[in-house]
Design a protein around this motif. Structure first.
Motif, mmCIF file in Angstrom:
data_model
loop_
_atom_site.group_PDB
_atom_site.id
_atom_site.type_symbol
_atom_site.label_atom_id
_atom_site.label_comp_id
_atom_site.label_asym_id
_atom_site.label_seq_id
_atom_site.Cartn_x
_atom_site.Cartn_y
_atom_site.Cartn_z
ATOM 1 N N ASN A 28 -12.623 -0.920 -2.739
ATOM 2 C CA ASN A 28 -11.651 -0.841 -3.822
ATOM 3 C C ASN A 28 -10.640 -1.969 -3.597
ATOM 4 O OD1 ASN A 28 -9.378 -0.193 -5.413
ATOM 5 N ND2 ASN A 28 -9.889 1.975 -5.388
ATOM 6 N N ILE A 29 -10.771 -3.035 -4.378
ATOM 7 C CA ILE A 29 -9.987 -4.239 -4.123
ATOM 8 C C ILE A 29 -8.501 -3.995 -4.311
ATOM 9 C CG2 ILE A 29 -9.568 -6.594 -4.953
ATOM 10 C CD1 ILE A 29 -12.598 -6.755 -5.520
ATOM 11 N N ALA A 30 -8.129 -3.259 -5.347
ATOM 12 C CA ALA A 30 -6.705 -2.997 -5.584
ATOM 13 C C ALA A 30 -6.099 -2.196 -4.445
ATOM 14 C CB ALA A 30 -6.519 -2.260 -6.899
ATOM 15 N N SER A 31 -6.832 -1.228 -3.936
ATOM 16 C CA SER A 31 -6.349 -0.421 -2.824
ATOM 17 C C SER A 31 -6.096 -1.295 -1.597
ATOM 18 C CB SER A 31 -7.366 0.683 -2.500
ATOM 19 O OG SER A 31 -7.012 1.391 -1.338
ATOM 20 N N ALA A 32 -7.043 -2.174 -1.293
ATOM 21 C CA ALA A 32 -6.895 -3.053 -0.130
ATOM 22 C C ALA A 32 -5.756 -4.054 -0.325
ATOM 23 C CB ALA A 32 -8.211 -3.787 0.124
ATOM 24 N N THR A 33 -5.595 -4.552 -1.539
ATOM 25 C CA THR A 33 -4.572 -5.554 -1.819
ATOM 26 C C THR A 33 -3.164 -5.010 -1.617
ATOM 27 O OG1 THR A 33 -6.017 -6.666 -3.414
ATOM 28 C CG2 THR A 33 -3.652 -7.099 -3.599
ATOM 29 N N HIS A 34 -2.963 -3.744 -1.948
ATOM 30 C CA HIS A 34 -1.623 -3.160 -1.893
ATOM 31 C C HIS A 34 -1.370 -2.347 -0.619
ATOM 32 C CE1 HIS A 34 -2.120 -4.094 -6.181
ATOM 33 N NE2 HIS A 34 -0.814 -4.277 -6.164
ATOM 34 N N LYS A 35 -2.272 -2.445 0.347
ATOM 35 C CA LYS A 35 -2.127 -1.680 1.579
ATOM 36 C C LYS A 35 -0.786 -1.978 2.257
ATOM 37 C CE LYS A 35 -4.335 -0.813 6.054
ATOM 38 N NZ LYS A 35 -5.504 -1.114 6.923
#
Length: 450
Positions: A28-35
């Motif tokens: 999940n790219i958005a999840s990883a980006t906002h970690k």
């Protein structure tokens, strides 16, 4: 009779007070980006309630599913942590912060993963069937199915109309992600339909290797779901590994179906022309031909804008008895030129009658758009009357839930905050107030213990 009285109700997940950005979802790219960023649970919940209100204003039935308990103290106790709840939070945060993050996830807000639902018109016994998703692919989500089952059985308690099954066995062969990988074609919501199950891999095929990111849904799981729901017709499609690698961790990131219409990205399935032909043949016995609107925008734009993770809904008939479709979309779609152009083409071609863009940035930053936040349940009027009415959204219910959120939810949250025993007290007070508003007493273990 079913065809005349059946309507689709969307059940949105109320965002929970532990909404945070721990970046737990691989693929999940958005999840990883906002970690690691600071989240705003209050804003997230209010944005979700605004979306429910928009559906209600459009004249569509709308329900809500309550959040799960968190942090999950019972889960941590089962792993050997002892002492008071405060001791357990402190120790877990000190020795294994990642474990506490998983035990505190609010990912149940994305109710498209709560269960797979088969309407009564499709099932042999004429009941609406639910199978809660086991979500075994992700540790934080694999904790959800027990509470999901309990909640669904409280809401859909009348076994004359509903059958709520247990989740599939917790076996890697049977990885099940719920309605996010499930579509349904029909002439109208009350007519018999073709249920289309999308999978990423065949677990028992040794040569069927995963793409770079994990293919979460298995062929074995979707076969089991179709069988236990007693479906007369079902179709199975494999998701394109290229779409999964691009960040389409669930099929609903690149495809959405409503009644006879499928909107999808050209890379959603490996052979789109063959897919369309096969689905057209499969729908022939049901007396209609499906329609398709394929998009060739860059796959990265589709994933970042979540244009296909929209809600495609049938509006109530107009004064002349005609029903049109509308899309509920995130503002990110409107801000992405290629995605906006696709939606504009759907409007120009008369495929949809309206496009509603909503601010869901708190959810979107964790990788969940409008379609992630809702579970679709088509029900006859008697079935709707038989379900628990406390979760049906009205203007008064929205006011009650907004008051709970504004009173009990924080406007900023980090993992360090979650380890604070005061936060656990706040979270449980919020859940108490939510269950009172929804008339669902003793829904959580901590309430029963009290």
């Amino acid at each position: 009779m079913i065809a005349m009285t059946t309507r689709e109700m969307n059940f949105d997940g109320l965002v929970g007070p532990t909404h945070n950005y721990a970046g737990l979802s691989r693929g999940n790219i958005a999840s990883a980006t906002h970690k690691g960023r600071t989240s705003n649970p209050r804003a997230a919940a209010l944005q979700g309630l605004d979306k429910m209100e928009r559906l209600l204003d459009l004249g569509l039935p709308q329900g809500v599913l309550p959040p799960h308990d968190g942090p999950r103290i019972g889960f941590l106790r089962a792993l050997g942590f002892t002492g008071s709840d405060a001791d357990i939070l402190s120790l877990a945060h000190r020795v294994n912060p990642a474990l506490l993050a998983n035990a505190s996830s609010a990912s149940c807000m994305w109710t498209a993963n709560a269960a797979t639902v088969s309407p009564a018109a499709d099932t042999k016994d004429g009941r609406v069937h639910f199978t809660p998703a086991n979500l075994i692919s992700m540790p934080h989500r694999a904790m959800e199915h027990g509470q999901t089952t309990r909640t669904l059985r409280r809401i859909f308690h009348d076994d004359t109309h509903f059958a709520v099954h247990d989740a599939l066995p917790m076996n890697p062969m049977l990885g099940d992600e719920g309605a996010a990988n499930h579509n349904r074609f029909c002439k109208s919501h009350g007519d018999a339909g073709l249920e289309v199950f999308v999978y990423g891999r065949a677990a028992l095929n040794a040569s069927d290797d995963d793409p770079t990111f994990p293919a979460r849904q298995t062929l074995e799981s979707v076969h089991a779901l179709a069988s236990r729901h007693g479906l007369s017709t079902a179709h199975f499609l494999r998701q394109n590994p290229a779409a999964i690698d691009a960040g389409a961790f669930h099929n609903d990131v690149v495809c959405v179906v409503n009644e006879d219409m499928m909107l999808y990205h050209a890379l959603a399935f490996e052979a789109p022309d063959a897919m369309e032909a096969a689905l057209t043949r499969a729908c022939e016995p049901l007396g209609f031909a499906p329609r398709f609107a394929r998009a060739d925008m860059p796959i990265g734009d589709a994933v970042s804008s979540y244009v296909f993770n929209s809600q495609l809904v049938t509006l109530p008939p107009d004064a002349k008895g005609r029903s049109k479709m509308a899309m509920i979309l995130p503002t990110e779609t409107e801000e992405t030129p290629s995605a906006k152009a696709y939606v504009d083409r759907l409007l120009d071609d008369g495929i949809i009658d309206a496009a509603h863009y909503l601010d869901l940035r708190q959810s979107m930053s964790n990788g969940g758009g409008p379609a992630c936040l809702r579970l679709r349940v088509a029900m006859s009027e008697p079935a709707m009357a038989a379900m628990h009415q406390g979760v049906v959204i009205t203007a008064a219910k929205l006011d009650s839930l907004r008051a709970v959120v504004r009173t009990h939810y924080r406007d900023s949250l980090t993992l360090d905050d979650i380890a604070d025993p005061a936060f656990l007290t706040e979270s449980r007070a919020a859940l108490d107030a939510i269950t009172q508003a929804l008339d669902l007493p003793n829904l959580y273990d901590f309430q029963k213990d009290a």
